[in-house]
Structures are given as structure tokens and as C-alpha cells.
Design a protein around this motif. Structure first.
Motif, PDB file in Angstrom:
ATOM      1  N   LYS A 121      38.005  41.729-115.277  1.00 58.91           N
ATOM      2  CA  LYS A 121      39.080  40.934-114.654  1.00 58.91           C
ATOM      3  C   LYS A 121      39.033  40.964-113.132  1.00 58.91           C
ATOM      4  CE  LYS A 121      43.260  42.492-114.312  1.00 58.91           C
ATOM      5  NZ  LYS A 121      44.640  42.999-114.550  1.00 58.91           N
ATOM      6  N   TYR A 122      38.422  42.005-112.561  1.00 53.91           N
ATOM      7  CA  TYR A 122      38.342  42.092-111.092  1.00 53.91           C
ATOM      8  C   TYR A 122      37.015  41.569-110.527  1.00 53.91           C
ATOM      9  CZ  TYR A 122      42.599  44.861-111.227  1.00 53.91           C
ATOM     10  OH  TYR A 122      43.899  45.278-111.426  1.00 53.91           O
ATOM     11  N   ASP A 124      35.855  38.596-110.163  1.00 53.59           N
ATOM     12  CA  ASP A 124      35.997  37.436-109.288  1.00 53.59           C
ATOM     13  C   ASP A 124      36.834  37.736-108.046  1.00 53.59           C
ATOM     14  OD1 ASP A 124      35.271  34.689-108.904  1.00 53.59           O
ATOM     15  OD2 ASP A 124      37.369  34.158-109.236  1.00 53.59           O
ATOM     16  N   TYR A 125      37.284  38.990-107.883  1.00 55.54           N
ATOM     17  CA  TYR A 125      37.945  39.373-106.634  1.00 55.54           C
ATOM     18  C   TYR A 125      36.926  39.473-105.493  1.00 55.54           C
ATOM     19  CZ  TYR A 125      42.642  40.561-108.368  1.00 55.54           C
ATOM     20  OH  TYR A 125      43.925  40.506-108.874  1.00 55.54           O
ATOM     21  N   ASN A 171      36.945  37.528-102.484  1.00 57.40           N
ATOM     22  CA  ASN A 171      36.878  36.109-102.818  1.00 57.40           C
ATOM     23  C   ASN A 171      38.290  35.536-102.734  1.00 57.40           C
ATOM     24  OD1 ASN A 171      36.494  33.559-103.854  1.00 57.40           O
ATOM     25  ND2 ASN A 171      36.169  34.251-105.968  1.00 57.40           N
ATOM     26  N   SER A 173      39.320  32.608-102.732  1.00 54.23           N
ATOM     27  CA  SER A 173      39.622  31.436-103.560  1.00 54.23           C
ATOM     28  C   SER A 173      40.250  31.844-104.887  1.00 54.23           C
ATOM     29  CB  SER A 173      38.344  30.623-103.812  1.00 54.23           C
ATOM     30  OG  SER A 173      37.439  31.333-104.636  1.00 54.23           O
ATOM     31  N   ASN A 174      40.244  33.147-105.180  1.00 57.11           N
ATOM     32  CA  ASN A 174      40.845  33.659-106.408  1.00 57.11           C
ATOM     33  C   ASN A 174      42.345  33.854-106.205  1.00 57.11           C
ATOM     34  OD1 ASN A 174      41.851  35.879-108.222  1.00 57.11           O
ATOM     35  ND2 ASN A 174      39.788  35.655-109.070  1.00 57.11           N
ATOM     36  N   LYS A 175      43.146  33.156-106.972  1.00 59.14           N
ATOM     37  CA  LYS A 175      44.604  33.197-106.797  1.00 59.14           C
ATOM     38  C   LYS A 175      45.176  34.584-107.077  1.00 59.14           C
ATOM     39  CE  LYS A 175      48.930  31.016-108.291  1.00 59.14           C
ATOM     40  NZ  LYS A 175      49.438  30.991-106.917  1.00 59.14           N
ATOM     41  N   ASN A 176      44.628  35.284-108.067  1.00 62.17           N
ATOM     42  CA  ASN A 176      45.146  36.623-108.388  1.00 62.17           C
ATOM     43  C   ASN A 176      44.917  37.591-107.225  1.00 62.17           C
ATOM     44  OD1 ASN A 176      46.023  35.857-110.952  1.00 62.17           O
ATOM     45  ND2 ASN A 176      44.036  36.329-111.893  1.00 62.17           N
TER      46      ASN A 176
END
Length: 562
Positions: A121-122, A124-125, A171, A173-176
Motif C-alpha cells: 500500500k505504501y 506508490d508513496y 510521489n 501525485s498520490n492522494k493518500n
């Protein structure tokens, strides 16, 4: 004219690791700052800006954060922070924190998780890409030398780091990721922090196609700057932060490489609702020769006047600006812009005169108020900056530069020159610590220290205090208009600040030789009287400005008020 506390105040920047060691481990800490709060208040400053204090393994002296909501172990605890913040507020000062949100440490829990699997889950951070055969995704270099890519053997992909390989880029662009960043900043706002300096803020957006950069002559890597700096998406992220996080009276400052007075409005324009002002790099290279170990004489018009006047004469709707000569990423002010030998005190006072009377918010870097200098006798083993070892491998071990010239260059240009311990007195380790500090004390601490200068009414320190007091007394030095005088004078920088009927004239000889300036009849007839000067005629209010031709001694600075 919109009045703001961060416009009217004077700021004091503290590189925590080097300010005051309270527990004798050789490292400055929060309790050391608490111990010196009365000293800081005595300078006449209104806000304290701290370099990063978050938990970090210190690959890049705190700019690699492993826990955004805790304090670096060497600096103390959250309880120490709360006490420090209370002490600052009780003295009617404000606190500005350095916040690093472009990247984290590779020891941050998010990155540790991100490396476990591509579907974590992380993952794409951070920014990942496949290589080209056995090579990185492109030819980008990093600011600290070497490739901007590091292979993660576990997942077979490269992660991007435009600074150290232990500082993987987020990143955005990642909303989270953005939501977690907002929660973190709100955490500090709720504690009572008054403002933030956002590190490397204009690097938040990257060109996700990762194209190769231009290979310039002699370069080892491609030019990555156009693909990681000042991209359009940065403005979307900053607007979002401003709208969702900064809803009070906090000041929001951005460190923005590649930005100058002509284009800073893209971040600070009042209609943009992004940053209140930006930290630029206009003064970083002044005086540097083509080779790092060479220094050339300053071109007053090109290097100083055009830049400082450019910032001071922007339209009000373009935003505010800071006035600073040095910080943790430069060398010492008096060594770079003045004369740290023959005219040490006079040139330091002249530079202070310009800084405290110019338009914008002054940021005094710790130690500048006593005229701390570059560490001219440091050897290679004395340096601690991560970029020094990177550079040595790339330039000396490869045969491009000799060891001797590389060290000479460090003596003039290394960031460690501005990171040596604060010189409190002439006793062991300059009163910074009872044990050997993390970086060597400058060997001139016996002659340059706070204790000595507090006793000398003509010291650099006491001159700074007079200047900060004058700035508080004269609102024209904050909000007054700015008009340069004799723009083509190659030795003297002079200007008028005006607000209502109040006018202030500043005249500074920027060099160690006699100089003169011709003033207009209008200036001479304005009723000016000498208020302050760096040769020691202080507060002789009866000395009128009567002659058009003003002759100045080496590094002489004068302030007249009508």
C-alpha cells in the motif's frame, strides 16, 4: 499595506546541532536553545527558525526524516519541544519549523513497507521505475553526486532520490500521500507552531516519463533539473496545502531553487494563495570564481544591487521576500561578501546595515551577529557534510581535481563553514560543549565570541542590537517604499526608504577602499541627520547631511533619518 507579524519581525535561524549542547554529547539540542532564549531575545529578534528537528538517522543532518511527528533523539524529546515552544511564546517570539516534505529517510516506516512488494500500500508513496537492462531508468544525476536512482534488489526496480540515496523522493501525485502530509503538518500547528519553511518545495512534482537529461560538457550525468524543479503540478499541491492546512495566521515559506525576483510571483503572488515568500539562492555564488578554490572580487552592480534592488522593488501583489545572506547551505556572510581579516568588524557591520534596513524580512543566521567566519584551516577530515565525500570520490579519486585544490575549494565553498559550533566564549570548545563537538570549532573562537562582544559597545553584536531596535522604531524600514540612489556607482550601495513623511537614507561602501557618492539636491535638502554608522559616531543626531559629495572610508555604512 497589509500588516503581518512575519513582515515586521526579525528572524534568527538556528542550526540546532551547532548552537548549544546541554548534555555534553557534542551535539546541540533543544534544551541548549532553551538555555539561550534570553540571549536570543536580547538580539531584538521576533521569531526563531529551526533547521529540522524531526527524528532522523542523520544521513543529511536531519533532512532525512524517519518520523515526522517525533523529535530527533540527539536533540531531545517532545516534552523538550513543548517547553521550548512555551519559552519562545512567553518571550513574545514565534517559532518557524523546517519541514521536509519532498522526501523521507529510507528508514521511514513507509519506505520500509514500500520495499517489501510492488503491491504494498505504501509502494506508490515513492517513485519507482524499471531500469534499462543493467542500467538505471535514465541518466539523471543527484544534487549530492552520483546517479539519482538506486536499485532495490528485493523488487528489481529503482527508486528516485534527487538528493542522497537515503532520501527517497515522495510521489506527490498520490492522494493518500498528500493526505498523510496534511495530517502531519496539522499535528505541529495544533501544538502551536507559528510557521513553516518548506524544504525543496519546488521539487514536489517530477516528470513521470523520466526522460534523459542533456549531457553537458564535462558532466558525468545528464541535467535532471528541468524535470524535477518548478513543474506546473507543484502549484496544485501548494494551493491544496494552503486551502486545507494553513487556515490561520501561520507563515508559509518555501525553499525554491531556480527562482529569482523576476519570477518568484508564481509562488508568492497574492492571488495565487501558495507561499508567503520564498528562500532563493541569489547570494550563494557571489564571489566564487570559475574554479571552487578561486575567489573573484564582487561586482557590486551585477552581484548585489541588481538582485537586492530587484527583490525590493517588486509590485506589492507579487508578494513579500526574505533578506538573508547566509544559511545552513551557504558559507559565512562576512567571509563570502565582506573581509574576514583586515576589515572583519567593519565589513560585518556594513552587511548587517544593508540587511536590517532593506525591504523584506531579515533572517539572521546564528553566529552572523558576532561575525563568525569560514573555517579557513579545516582539513578534509574536519568536514562532515555528506556532499564532501561524494565530491571527493567524483573529482579527486577520478583524477579531475587535486586533493590540495579540492580542500582549498571546501575552505571557500563548503556548507560546513556555516555549521561550526556557536562561539559563546573563549573557553573549551568555545563554550558550546564540554566534550569534543560533532564538528570542529572554528579556531578563531578566542577572538570572536559572544562573551567578548557583549562587553564591547562597539562590537558587531551590539551593532546588530542597535539595528534591530531601529527597525522596530521605524515602520518605514518595514513597509516603506524603496528607491535606489546612484545605481551606476560601482562601490557604494545607497537607497531611500519612505513611508508617509518619514524618510531614511542608507549609504554603504561595499569594499575595503575609499569611495564616494554624489547625492542629488533633493536628497541633501531632505533634512537628513546621521542616526547610526559602523565607525562609531552612534546616535549623534545633530550631524546633518549637508554636502552632495559624500566620502566614505573602507566598508563605511551610514544611516540618516529626516
Amino acid at each position: 499595506m497589509e500588516r503581518k507579524w512575519w513582515k515586521e519581525g526579525v528572524a534568527y535561524q538556528i542550526y540546532v546541532r551547532s548552537f548549544k549542547d546541554s548534555n555534553n554529547d557534542g551535539i546541540g539540542d533543544l534544551r541548549g536553545i532553551i538555555e539561550k532564549l534570553d540571549y536570543i531575545k536580547s538580539l531584538g529578534v521576533d521569531m526563531i527558525y529551526l533547521n529540522p528537528i524531526n527524528k532522523s538517522p542523520n544521513d543529511d543532518n536531519g533532512y532525512d526524516i524517519s518520523d515526522f511527528e517525533d523529535i530527533m533523539t540527539e536533540f531531545g524529546s517532545l516534552a523538550d519541544f513543548d517547553e521550548l515552544l512555551s519559552g519562545i511564546h512567553n518571550r513574545n517570539m514565534k517559532l518557524i519549523m523546517d519541514m521536509v516534505i519532498n522526501h523521507s529517510s529510507d528508514e521511514h516506516p513507509w519506505f520500509i513497507e514500500a520495499k517489501k512488494a510492488k503491491d504494498n500500500k505504501y509502494r506508490d508513496y515513492y517513485l519507482w521505475s524499471k531500469g534499462k537492462g543493467e542500467n538505471p531508468p535514465n541518466n539523471w544525476g543527484s544534487f549530492f553526486g552520483g546517479s539519482a536512482w538506486e536499485l532495490d534488489k528485493n523488487t528489481g526496480e529503482y527508486y528516485l532520490h534527487i538528493f542522497s540515496k537515503k532520501q527517497p523522493d515522495f510521489n506527490w501525485s498520490n492522494k493518500n500521500l498528500r493526505e498523510d502530509m496534511k495530517k502531519m503538518i496539522k499535528y505541529w500547528i495544533e501544538k502551536g507552531v507559528d510557521g513553516f519553511r518548506m524544504d525543496a518545495i519546488n521539487h514536489l512534482a517530477k516528470d513521470m516519463d523520466f526522460p534523459d537529461g542533456e549531457m553537458k560538457e564535462g558532466a558525468l550525468y545528464g541535467d535532471f533539473i528541468p524535470y524535477v524543479q518548478n513543474l506546473p503540478e507543484v502549484h496544485d499541491y501548494l494551493k491544496e496545502l494552503r486551502k486545507d492546512v494553513f487556515t490561520g495566521d501561520q507563515v508559509v515559506i518555501g525553499e525554491t531553487g531556480g527562482i529569482n525576483y523576476e519570477n518568484a510571483h508564481v509562488y508568492t503572488g497574492l492571488d495565487n494563495k501558495e507561499l508567503d515568500f520564498t528562500f532563493h539562492f541569489d547570494m550563494h555564488s557571489v564571489g566564487k570564481g570559475e574554479k571552487p578554490w578561486e575567489r573573484v572580487e564582487i561586482d557590486l552592480i551585477k552581484d548585489i544591487k541588481e538582485k537586492m534592488t530587484g527583490w525590493a522593488t517588486r509590485e506589492e501583489n507579487e508578494g513579500w521576500c526574505p533578506i538573508f545572506y547566509s544559511n545552513h547551505d551557504t558559507t559565512r556572510t562576512v567571509s563570502r561578501l565582506g573581509d574576514d581579516k583586515e576589515y572583519h568588524a567593519l565589513s560585518a557591520k556594513m552587511l548587517a546595515t544593508l540587511q536590517l534596513t532593506h525591504k523584506g524580512t531579515p533572517f539572521i543566521y546564528y553566529g552572523d551577529e558576532i561575525g563568525m567566519t569560514n573555517a579557513a584551516d579545516f582539513q578534509l577530515e574536519d568536514y562532515r557534510d555528506i556532499s564532501v565525500s561524494y565530491g571527493y570520490r567524483e573529482y579527486v579519486l577520478s583524477g579531475l581535481v587535486s586533493h590540495e585544490n579540492y580542500v582549498k575549494g571546501l575552505n571557500l565553498t563548503s556548507r560546513d563553514n556555516s555549521r561550526t559550533p556557536m562561539q559563546w566564549n573563549d573557553r573549551k570548545n568555545a563554550g558550546f560543549s564540554d566534550v569534543n563537538p560533532w564538528i570542529r570549532v572554528n579556531s578563531n573562537y578566542n577572538s570572536i565570541n559572544v562573551e567578548k562582544e557583549e562587553k564591547d559597545q562597539n562590537s558587531i553584536l551590539n551593532y546588530y542590537k542597535k539595528l534591530t531596535l531601529l527597525r522596530k522604531e521605524e515602520l518605514a524600514l518595514v513597509y516603506g517604499s524603496f528607491k535606489e540612489i546612484d545605481e551606476d556607482n560601482k562601490s557604494v550601495y545607497s537607497y531611500e526608504r519612505s513611508l508617509g513623511g518619514k524618510k531614511i537614507l542608507v549609504v554603504c561602501n561595499f569594499f575595503g577602499r575609499d569611495a564616494e557618492i554624489n547625492l542629488s539636491d533633493e536628497v541633501v535638502d531632505s533634512g537628513y541627520k546621521l542616526k547610526l554608522d559602523n565607525y562609531g559616531v552612534y546616535n549623534k543626531g545633530s550631524i546633518k547631511l549637508q554636502e552632495r559629495l559624500v566620502k566614505l572610508r573602507p566598508y563605511e555604512a551610514r544611516i540618516y533619518i529626516n
